[in-house]
Design a protein around this motif. Sequence first.
Motif, PDB file in Angstrom:
ATOM      1  N   CYS A  43       0.829  -1.195   0.000  1.00 51.74           N
ATOM      2  CA  CYS A  43       0.000   0.000   0.000  1.00 51.74           C
ATOM      3  C   CYS A  43       0.869   1.253   0.000  1.00 51.74           C
ATOM      4  N   THR A  44       0.525   2.209  -0.878  1.00 52.17           N
ATOM      5  CA  THR A  44       1.230   3.491  -0.900  1.00 52.17           C
ATOM      6  C   THR A  44       0.346   4.632  -0.435  1.00 52.17           C
ATOM      7  N   ASP A  45      -0.976   4.352  -0.275  1.00 50.32           N
ATOM      8  CA  ASP A  45      -1.876   5.380   0.236  1.00 50.32           C
ATOM      9  C   ASP A  45      -3.221   4.733   0.573  1.00 50.32           C
ATOM     10  N   LYS A  61      -0.513   2.372   4.598  1.00 43.93           N
ATOM     11  CA  LYS A  61       0.680   2.779   3.866  1.00 43.93           C
ATOM     12  C   LYS A  61       1.923   2.127   4.465  1.00 43.93           C
TER      13      LYS A  61
END
Length: 275
Positions: A43-45, A61
């Motif tokens: 996950c990046t956001d 994140k």
Amino acid sequence: MILPILLNKTKLLPIYVLGMGTKEHQDHIIRRCGFSGYQFLYCTDGRGRFSVEGKTYDIGKGDAFFFRPDVPHEYYATEGRWRTRWVVFTGDAVENILEYLGFGAYEVFSIRKFEEFDIQVNNLSDMFWCDDPDKEIKTSMLMYRLIIKMGESRNNIPDENNLSRNQKYEKLSPAIELLKSRYQEDLSLEDIADSINISPNHLCRLFNQVYGITPLKYLTHLRLNMAKYYLCSPGNMKVKEIADAVGFKSPSYFCSVFKKAEGMTPDDFRRINAF
């Protein structure tokens, strides 16, 4: 998900990428029969949820999850926007590498040094989608490095004693240094355990968890490696002298241990590996 058509020669590689990409708004995925390849997502956001084998994990994140082929699973956003990056890979060497790193049917972990990890994924993506004639083998190399990074993050998960594998390795470091500097001596389990102020039983448990062998077995490996160094060095040291130099007080026992480990006698090893 885009899985491009691969060249036949790509499948000769021990590890190769089947596809990779980014989902700005991750879909709700349900795979009751699992997926055909090894898949890794992070996950990046936003936030999402990963469900597998009756367990559910919140993924924010910097968090990641991985699963082997044919493992039923589900993942979905728990907020309006859940941004993920994913890689699907396979190859004849993948299973053995994952086994070596201790990966199970699935894993959930937080990524160590997230920005550095994300840059490594960017490098992999750039190579995967470029027109370099050697991109397949270069992508394979980068995927191998990424799997190692995944393993480093996985090994940072605390166990029931609140210690990660990385922390156990750091705790054992003084004991390892003791073994490397004094392998010629008649070291006991107590000597090694005292170097890090724990009991011999605790020492054996830590060694087995980190290295998969006992401390004395590790010591034997050190001695045999040094013996091989002497056998391949100029000077023609006698086998008895080498045995004594590396901590074996009995030349016959040294020869027995050496043959069991290398499948040949010390003299045969010297003859075959002479330069």
